[in-house]
Design an enzyme around this catalytic site. Structure first.
Site, PDB file in Angstrom:
ATOM      1  N   SER A   1       0.848   3.941   4.366  1.00  0.00           N
ATOM      2  CA  SER A   1      -0.006   3.679   3.213  1.00  0.00           C
ATOM      3  C   SER A   1       0.360   2.367   2.568  1.00  0.00           C
ATOM      4  CB  SER A   1       0.163   4.799   2.190  1.00  0.00           C
ATOM      5  OG  SER A   1       1.456   4.689   1.634  1.00  0.00           O
ATOM      6  N   LYS A   2      -0.602   1.843   1.855  1.00  0.00           N
ATOM      7  CA  LYS A   2      -0.461   0.573   1.172  1.00  0.00           C
ATOM      8  C   LYS A   2       0.710   0.613   0.191  1.00  0.00           C
ATOM      9  CE  LYS A   2      -3.901  -2.746  -0.025  1.00  0.00           C
ATOM     10  NZ  LYS A   2      -5.264  -3.044  -0.030  1.00  0.00           N
ATOM     11  N   ARG A   3       0.915   1.775  -0.390  1.00  0.00           N
ATOM     12  CA  ARG A   3       1.966   1.879  -1.412  1.00  0.00           C
ATOM     13  C   ARG A   3       3.344   1.522  -0.858  1.00  0.00           C
ATOM     14  NH1 ARG A   3       1.788   7.287  -2.951  1.00  0.00           N
ATOM     15  NH2 ARG A   3      -0.292   7.318  -2.082  1.00  0.00           N
TER      16      ARG A   3
END
Ligand code: GLU
Length: 488
Positions: free
Chosen positions: A259-261
């Protein structure tokens, strides 16, 4: 003939997972002397982003992936399409989908559903409160012909749904995941045509894969739950289904879904940080497959030659940034001097250091053996372009004194002043001259070269003094020695 498609939605950027899918599609196509088709799936109008198609095309091109058919950007920057099975952009195929929807409606394999969004929401809330699976309750599936006619005459909006078989199982033999069997009562009556007249992904993907003669569908595991709906659609149309291969998920190091996070997911972020396309492609190729045990570096031809869908792992593949960094460093080391300089120039320009091409060319070579990314190179070489703020306490070598440091720097300055400027054309000559001088003076290398290096760079860790002097040139080298001398 083997025909493979890569079918991204133009939602703004290409995800690294998408790059892996595209790459595996290409490897499989090349290995089997087949064709790679790029198809743009833009039927979800809410997720469209301006320039999304061009961005995908450019990113694939950067990664060296070359579709044989589909949209491309010509020399003038115009979006064009090539191939005999077009158009390859789904929003240009609406009439085609309409025809196939009508066929399904006529054969009773699909039906019109007039339920309003409010009714569907109520139904879902009710199902949730009862703890049952949320799926369409098929209220419109057996509507009386007269009622249908009346609603149609009133111009009531409708969607078209697939009439799933209510009994039995849907099966397919996945080339990666093996035999898969899903009980039909678990599968919703999927919407095929939306009220805006656009098909859903499920209808468009099946119609297009069939009409475009696709033999193998290679895509991410997240599409696995959709596949039984596609299989049922193939059966409803009486078409032969392609072979399916679902690639393992990409995971963060903590094994959560990538994920981008937790880091970058867009291919362009990696490009902008100075990852080489060959390195990123090599790295991504090994997410879920390794042709040969522990070996890590493969060129494109080796990947093509050894590609084998049946050797792809089923389990998720961890996206290990440290490994990517290592690999990128290896690829940077392999570049020729000219290639490195060409690739790194824009990174100097980006941080405003892009003026003196000769210094950039020399400087880039200083960091090549250490750099993990191209963008690190200008960052590590700021001292070349901006006079460093030298800390006087750092100048003496650790077992030495400021007096000795000063004495050595003064001696070096005098000596370098007297050198023929030609010596500065070569690192080796500078090294030979200065080492000879140090020996002649009876000094130690450490006590002399440490203060020289710090005077030139201001850093406790940096490239060595001879190479830095070579990049700076005779004049700046002398100036920096002088600035350090007055601090002692
Ligand atoms: N359009 C889908 C996507 O955005 C492709 C899924 C498929 O390959 O069937 O990834």
């Amino acid at each position: 003939m083997t025909r493979i498609r890569f079918a991204p939605s133009p939602t703004g950027f290409l995800h690294v997972g998408g790059l892996r899918t595209a790459l595996y599609c290409e490897l499989f196509a090349r290995k089997n002397n087949g064709r790679l088709i790029l198809r743009i799936e833009d039927t979800d109008r809410t997720r469209l982003v301006d320039g999304g198609v061009e961005n995908i095309i450019r990113t694939l091109e950067w990664a060296g992936i070359k579709p044989d058919e589909g949209p491309y950007v010509d020399d003038k920057g115009q979006l064009k399409q090539r191939g005999d099975y077009g158009p390859y952009i789904q929003s240009e195929r609406l009439d085609i989908y309409k025809k196939y929807i009508d066929q399904l409606l006529e054969n009773g394999k699909a039906y019109r559903c007039y339920c309003t969004p409010e009714r569907l929401e109520e139904m879902r809330d009710h199902q949730k409160s009862e703890g049952t699976q949320t799926m369409y309750d098929r209220r419109c599936r057996n509507l009386d012909y007269e009622i249908c006619k009346k609603l149609e005459d009133e111009g009531r909006p409708f969607v078209v749904r697939l009439a799933m078989p209510t009994e039995g199982v849907t099966v397919w033999d996945d080339l990666i995941r093996g035999h898969i069997e899903i009980s039909n009562d678990q599968i919703d009556d999927q919407v095929l045509l939306k009220s805006d007249g656009f098909p859903t992904y499920h209808l468009a993907v099946v119609v297009d894969d069939h009409l475009m003669g696709i033999t193998h569908v290679i895509r991410g595991e997240e599409w696995c739950p959709s596949t039984p709906k596609h299989v049922v659609l193939y059966e409803a149309f009486g078409w032969e289904q392609p072979k399916f291969a679902h690639l393992p998920l990409l995971l963060n190091r903590d094994r959560s879904k990538l994920s981008k996070r937790q880091g970058d997911v867009a291919v362009e972020d990696y490009r902008d940080k100075g990852y080489l396309s060959e390195a990123l492609v090599n790295f991504v190729a090994l997410l879920g497959w390794n042709p040969n045990g522990d070996r890590e570096i493969y060129d494109r031809q080796e990947l093509v030659d050894s590609f084998d869908l049946s050797k792809i792992n089923r389990g998720g593949a961890v996206f290990d940034l440290e490994k990517l960094n290592w690999m990128n460093g290896e690829y940077i080391k392999k570049l020729s001097d000219e290639e490195l300089v060409d690739l790194v120039k824009p990174f100097f320009e980006k941080v405003g250091l892009g003026t003196d091409q000769e210094i950039i060319a020399k400087a880039a070579l200083l960091e090549r053996s250490r750099a993990k990314t191209l963008s690190e190179i200008p960052a590590a070489l700021l001292f070349i372009f901006v006079d460093p703020e030298v800390d006087p306490d750092l100048l003496p070598w650790k077992k030495s004194t400021p007096e000795i440091a000063k004495d050595r720097l003064v001696g070096l300055r005098e000596y370098i002043l007297g050198l023929d400027s030609k010596i500065f054309d070569s690192q080796e000559l500078i090294e030979m001259e200065l080492l000879g001088f140090i020996t002649k003076m009876g000094w130690t290398n450490a006590e002399t070269l440490w203060p020289m290096r710090v005077a030139l760079t201001g850093l406790s860790v940096s490239p060595g003094p001879f190479e830095v002097a070579w990049v700076l040139g005779q004049k700046v080298t002398i100036q920096r020695l002088e600035s350090a001398i007055v601090k002692l």
